[in-house]
Design a protein around this motif. Structure first.
Motif, PDB file in Angstrom:
ATOM      1  N   GLN A 203       5.773  -8.046   4.879  1.00 35.31           N
ATOM      2  CA  GLN A 203       5.422  -9.121   3.954  1.00 35.31           C
ATOM      3  C   GLN A 203       3.901  -9.176   3.773  1.00 35.31           C
ATOM      4  O   GLN A 203       3.145  -9.007   4.737  1.00 35.31           O
ATOM      5  CB  GLN A 203       5.915 -10.464   4.521  1.00 35.31           C
ATOM      6  N   GLY A 204       3.459  -9.377   2.513  1.00 36.11           N
ATOM      7  CA  GLY A 204       2.021  -9.519   2.295  1.00 36.11           C
ATOM      8  C   GLY A 204       1.301  -8.211   2.062  1.00 36.11           C
ATOM      9  O   GLY A 204       0.109  -8.179   1.741  1.00 36.11           O
ATOM     10  N   THR A 205       2.006  -7.069   2.217  1.00 37.49           N
ATOM     11  CA  THR A 205       1.359  -5.773   1.991  1.00 37.49           C
ATOM     12  C   THR A 205       0.981  -5.626   0.526  1.00 37.49           C
ATOM     13  O   THR A 205       1.777  -5.941  -0.361  1.00 37.49           O
ATOM     14  CB  THR A 205       2.298  -4.624   2.390  1.00 37.49           C
ATOM     15  N   ASN A 206      -0.243  -5.140   0.266  1.00 35.61           N
ATOM     16  CA  ASN A 206      -0.695  -4.917  -1.110  1.00 35.61           C
ATOM     17  C   ASN A 206      -0.246  -3.529  -1.554  1.00 35.61           C
ATOM     18  O   ASN A 206      -0.929  -2.532  -1.337  1.00 35.61           O
ATOM     19  CB  ASN A 206      -2.215  -5.045  -1.190  1.00 35.61           C
ATOM     20  N   ILE A 207       0.924  -3.474  -2.205  1.00 36.28           N
ATOM     21  CA  ILE A 207       1.519  -2.184  -2.584  1.00 36.28           C
ATOM     22  C   ILE A 207       0.687  -1.484  -3.656  1.00 36.28           C
ATOM     23  O   ILE A 207       0.490  -0.262  -3.609  1.00 36.28           O
ATOM     24  CB  ILE A 207       2.978  -2.376  -3.039  1.00 36.28           C
ATOM     25  N   GLU A 208       0.163  -2.230  -4.622  1.00 40.64           N
ATOM     26  CA  GLU A 208      -0.619  -1.575  -5.672  1.00 40.64           C
ATOM     27  C   GLU A 208      -1.873  -0.919  -5.111  1.00 40.64           C
ATOM     28  O   GLU A 208      -2.338   0.100  -5.636  1.00 40.64           O
ATOM     29  CB  GLU A 208      -0.965  -2.556  -6.804  1.00 40.64           C
ATOM     30  N   GLN A 209      -2.413  -1.446  -3.994  1.00 39.14           N
ATOM     31  CA  GLN A 209      -3.582  -0.799  -3.387  1.00 39.14           C
ATOM     32  C   GLN A 209      -3.169   0.523  -2.738  1.00 39.14           C
ATOM     33  O   GLN A 209      -3.885   1.523  -2.825  1.00 39.14           O
ATOM     34  CB  GLN A 209      -4.221  -1.710  -2.351  1.00 39.14           C
ATOM     35  N   ILE A 210      -1.971   0.553  -2.129  1.00 40.16           N
ATOM     36  CA  ILE A 210      -1.453   1.799  -1.565  1.00 40.16           C
ATOM     37  C   ILE A 210      -1.275   2.834  -2.684  1.00 40.16           C
ATOM     38  O   ILE A 210      -1.628   4.015  -2.528  1.00 40.16           O
ATOM     39  CB  ILE A 210      -0.110   1.546  -0.849  1.00 40.16           C
ATOM     40  N   VAL A 211      -0.790   2.364  -3.833  1.00 42.29           N
ATOM     41  CA  VAL A 211      -0.621   3.259  -4.991  1.00 42.29           C
ATOM     42  C   VAL A 211      -1.962   3.853  -5.397  1.00 42.29           C
ATOM     43  O   VAL A 211      -2.089   5.063  -5.618  1.00 42.29           O
ATOM     44  CB  VAL A 211       0.012   2.485  -6.168  1.00 42.29           C
ATOM     45  N   ALA A 212      -2.993   3.008  -5.444  1.00 46.88           N
ATOM     46  CA  ALA A 212      -4.333   3.487  -5.831  1.00 46.88           C
ATOM     47  C   ALA A 212      -4.834   4.544  -4.849  1.00 46.88           C
ATOM     48  O   ALA A 212      -5.308   5.611  -5.253  1.00 46.88           O
ATOM     49  CB  ALA A 212      -5.291   2.298  -5.869  1.00 46.88           C
ATOM     50  N   ILE A 213      -4.675   4.294  -3.554  1.00 47.94           N
ATOM     51  CA  ILE A 213      -5.169   5.235  -2.537  1.00 47.94           C
ATOM     52  C   ILE A 213      -4.418   6.571  -2.635  1.00 47.94           C
ATOM     53  O   ILE A 213      -5.030   7.642  -2.698  1.00 47.94           O
ATOM     54  CB  ILE A 213      -4.976   4.630  -1.129  1.00 47.94           C
ATOM     55  N   LEU A 214      -3.091   6.510  -2.687  1.00 49.48           N
ATOM     56  CA  LEU A 214      -2.309   7.755  -2.729  1.00 49.48           C
ATOM     57  C   LEU A 214      -2.594   8.524  -4.014  1.00 49.48           C
ATOM     58  O   LEU A 214      -2.694   9.753  -4.013  1.00 49.48           O
ATOM     59  CB  LEU A 214      -0.820   7.434  -2.604  1.00 49.48           C
TER      60      LEU A 214
ATOM     61  N   LYS B 242       4.415  15.160  -0.879  1.00 50.66           N
ATOM     62  CA  LYS B 242       3.771  13.934  -1.338  1.00 50.66           C
ATOM     63  C   LYS B 242       4.518  12.701  -0.814  1.00 50.66           C
ATOM     64  O   LYS B 242       5.647  12.816  -0.351  1.00 50.66           O
ATOM     65  CB  LYS B 242       3.717  13.916  -2.869  1.00 50.66           C
ATOM     66  N   VAL B 243       3.869  11.562  -0.907  1.00 53.02           N
ATOM     67  CA  VAL B 243       4.409  10.325  -0.343  1.00 53.02           C
ATOM     68  C   VAL B 243       5.233   9.573  -1.390  1.00 53.02           C
ATOM     69  O   VAL B 243       4.836   9.498  -2.555  1.00 53.02           O
ATOM     70  CB  VAL B 243       3.274   9.421   0.181  1.00 53.02           C
ATOM     71  N   LEU B 244       6.384   9.048  -0.991  1.00 54.64           N
ATOM     72  CA  LEU B 244       7.215   8.222  -1.872  1.00 54.64           C
ATOM     73  C   LEU B 244       7.127   6.773  -1.415  1.00 54.64           C
ATOM     74  O   LEU B 244       7.308   6.471  -0.232  1.00 54.64           O
ATOM     75  CB  LEU B 244       8.665   8.696  -1.860  1.00 54.64           C
TER      76      LEU B 244
ATOM     77  N   THR C 175       9.338   3.180  14.073  1.00 53.23           N
ATOM     78  CA  THR C 175       9.920   4.037  13.035  1.00 53.23           C
ATOM     79  C   THR C 175       8.990   5.236  12.873  1.00 53.23           C
ATOM     80  O   THR C 175       7.768   5.060  12.795  1.00 53.23           O
ATOM     81  CB  THR C 175      10.067   3.259  11.713  1.00 53.23           C
ATOM     82  N   ASP C 176       9.562   6.448  12.833  1.00 60.93           N
ATOM     83  CA  ASP C 176       8.719   7.646  12.865  1.00 60.93           C
ATOM     84  C   ASP C 176       7.900   7.817  11.592  1.00 60.93           C
ATOM     85  O   ASP C 176       6.762   8.271  11.666  1.00 60.93           O
ATOM     86  CB  ASP C 176       9.590   8.856  13.174  1.00 60.93           C
ATOM     87  N   PHE C 177       8.449   7.466  10.444  1.00 57.67           N
ATOM     88  CA  PHE C 177       7.654   7.367   9.219  1.00 57.67           C
ATOM     89  C   PHE C 177       7.613   5.888   8.847  1.00 57.67           C
ATOM     90  O   PHE C 177       8.432   5.394   8.087  1.00 57.67           O
ATOM     91  CB  PHE C 177       8.283   8.174   8.082  1.00 57.67           C
ATOM     92  N   ALA C 178       6.663   5.159   9.441  1.00 52.92           N
ATOM     93  CA  ALA C 178       6.640   3.690   9.313  1.00 52.92           C
ATOM     94  C   ALA C 178       5.768   3.194   8.167  1.00 52.92           C
ATOM     95  O   ALA C 178       5.965   2.085   7.674  1.00 52.92           O
ATOM     96  CB  ALA C 178       6.147   3.076  10.616  1.00 52.92           C
ATOM     97  N   ASP C 179       4.788   3.999   7.762  1.00 51.79           N
ATOM     98  CA  ASP C 179       3.880   3.513   6.722  1.00 51.79           C
ATOM     99  C   ASP C 179       3.277   4.673   5.929  1.00 51.79           C
ATOM    100  O   ASP C 179       3.485   5.837   6.272  1.00 51.79           O
ATOM    101  CB  ASP C 179       2.762   2.674   7.344  1.00 51.79           C
ATOM    102  N   TRP C 180       2.531   4.321   4.893  1.00 52.61           N
ATOM    103  CA  TRP C 180       2.028   5.361   3.986  1.00 52.61           C
ATOM    104  C   TRP C 180       1.118   6.345   4.718  1.00 52.61           C
ATOM    105  O   TRP C 180       1.113   7.538   4.422  1.00 52.61           O
ATOM    106  CB  TRP C 180       1.311   4.726   2.800  1.00 52.61           C
TER     107      TRP C 180
END
Ligand code: LRH
Ligand code: MN
Length: 389
Positions: A223-234, A213-215, A193-198
């Motif tokens: 499965q198992g991805t820590n979404i709140e950590q991605i939120v913190a980084i972005l 900006k990133v949505l 997928t061309d936009f596969a991850d943050w």
């Protein structure tokens, strides 16, 4: 455990919560197996706005509607903007659609064929115009672009094509508009997928400019991805543009936000409120395949209100102290204390202060809104779509 923030302070902050509901969440939706139409389904975008207005009336926290084009196409955008205002709403993000036209089978702005890429760019530029006419301040871009087999296309060449196209579009973006780039780790692409991850989204946003900006869509991670950590980084990078709230148990299930993992939703809001910065654009992105659509949207807004309220109750000083002391469970228990707090009375007071019912779901059921629109809008319900039909 002590309460750092007085209920009054939390109520004042909670009263400022503004959620965008998706026009497509009120209409027909389903899976590749079937789309089950429901009685009372809105027949056009104006009726989708009417349903969204009912959700705002009942919750006091959903004053905007995200639109999708061409699903919400009308000849008179002025009339659409006026209708939104007339029912107490504003237009939220504009979502282009580069995933249904047969021309985009092998991609849109990543397509090997320059003519196809030009067609896709033309649609993106049209959506910038539409947003200007509707008073919308965001392009919310999700690309289905991807491949199904190794070797099907040159992954680097696709990325270069995508960047070139987005630079052309970004250059035309009026100052009041931002570009939100949504990622998804698979589907409909089943190899790449061309936009596969943050990361892939962030790198392109950094090349485009400050208003790119990133949505984060809650259903678009492995499965198992820590979404709140991605939120913190972005958020630390100043590139957290917005959210598509929903929930999933398996893949991109688009279920009601907070219905599968309410603790994850709470932790996402803990990160959103950690830096004391204004919240990014908060949009619901769900497909209500079997559940009553207006009630599903009301419950979704209520779940977000409650998760946000609980995150505002976190004793940040105690949390920082335990973290500084290396007290492994101290900080975790501070979060549990807030998460385990029943914030329904607090949320009810905030709604009442805004003239909304204290219990929106019960008020909706007692209003018999669903029965009324089924009566008014009539329309037979048939099972549409899906394979072999
Ligand atoms: C893709 C997606 C995207 C929308 C669509 C309705 O899965 O999340 O945000 O365009 O759903
Ligand atoms: Mn989405």
């Amino acid at each position: 455990m002590s309460r750092p923030n007085s209920d009054r302070a939390v109520e004042a902050t909670l009263a400022g919560l503004e959620i965008e509901t998706p026009s497509w969440g009120y209409g027909d939706s389903g899976t590749r197996f079937a789309v089950f139409q429901q009685a009372g389904r809105p027949r056009d975008v104006f009726e989708r706005l009417d349903d969204a207005a009912e959700v705002h009336r009942l919750t006091g926290a959903a004053p905007a509607v995200a639109l999708h084009f061409p699903w919400d196409h009308v000849d008179d955008l002025g009339a659409l903007r006026a209708h939104a205002a007339a029912v107490g709403l504003r237009i939220g993000a504009v979502n282009p659609n580069l995933f249904q036209d047969s021309a985009y089978m092998l991609g849109s702005i990543t397509h090997p064929d320059e003519a196809i890429r030009a067609k896709a760019v033309a649609h993106l530029l049209e959506c910038v115009e539409i947003a200007t006419e509707l008073g919308s301040t965001a392009q919310s871009l999700w690309l289905a672009d991807g491949t199904n087999y190794a070797g099907q296309d040159d992954l680097r060449a696709r990325r270069r094509r995508m960047l070139e196209a987005l630079q052309e579009v970004y250059a035309t973006l009026p100052p009041e508009q931002e570009l939100l780039v949504e990622y998804k780790f698979f589907e409909p692409g089943f190899y790449a997928t061309d936009f596969a991850d943050w990361g892939s989204s962030l790198l392109v946003c950094q090349k485009l400019g400050e208003r790119a900006k990133v949505l984060v869509d809650m259903g678009h991670h492995a499965q198992g991805t820590n979404i709140e950590q991605i939120v913190a980084i972005l958020d630390e990078e100043g590139r957290l543009g917005g959210f598509h709230f929903n929930n999933r148990k398996y893949a991109d299930d688009d279920l009601i936000v907070g219905s599968v993992n309410p603790f994850e939703l709470f932790l996402v809001f803990c990160e959103l409120t950690a830096a004391g910065r204004p919240l990014p654009r908060l949009t619901i992105d769900q497909s209500h395949n079997v559940e009553p659509k207006v009630e599903a949207m009301v419950l979704s807004v209520v779940n977000i209100q409650e998760a946000y309220a609980k995150s505002l109750l976190v004793d940040r000083e105690a949390l920082a102290a335990y973290q500084a002391d290396g007290d492994v469970l101290g900080g975790h228990e501070v979060l549990l204390d807030a998460f385990r707090t029943d914030v329904r009375p607090l949320c009810a007071r905030v709604r009442a202060a805004k003239g909304a019912p204290e219990d929106p779901v019960r008020a909706l059921r007692e209003s018999r809104y669903a029965a009324r629109i089924a009566q008014e809008r009539g329309g037979s319900v048939t099972t549409a779509g899906g394979w072999g039909r």
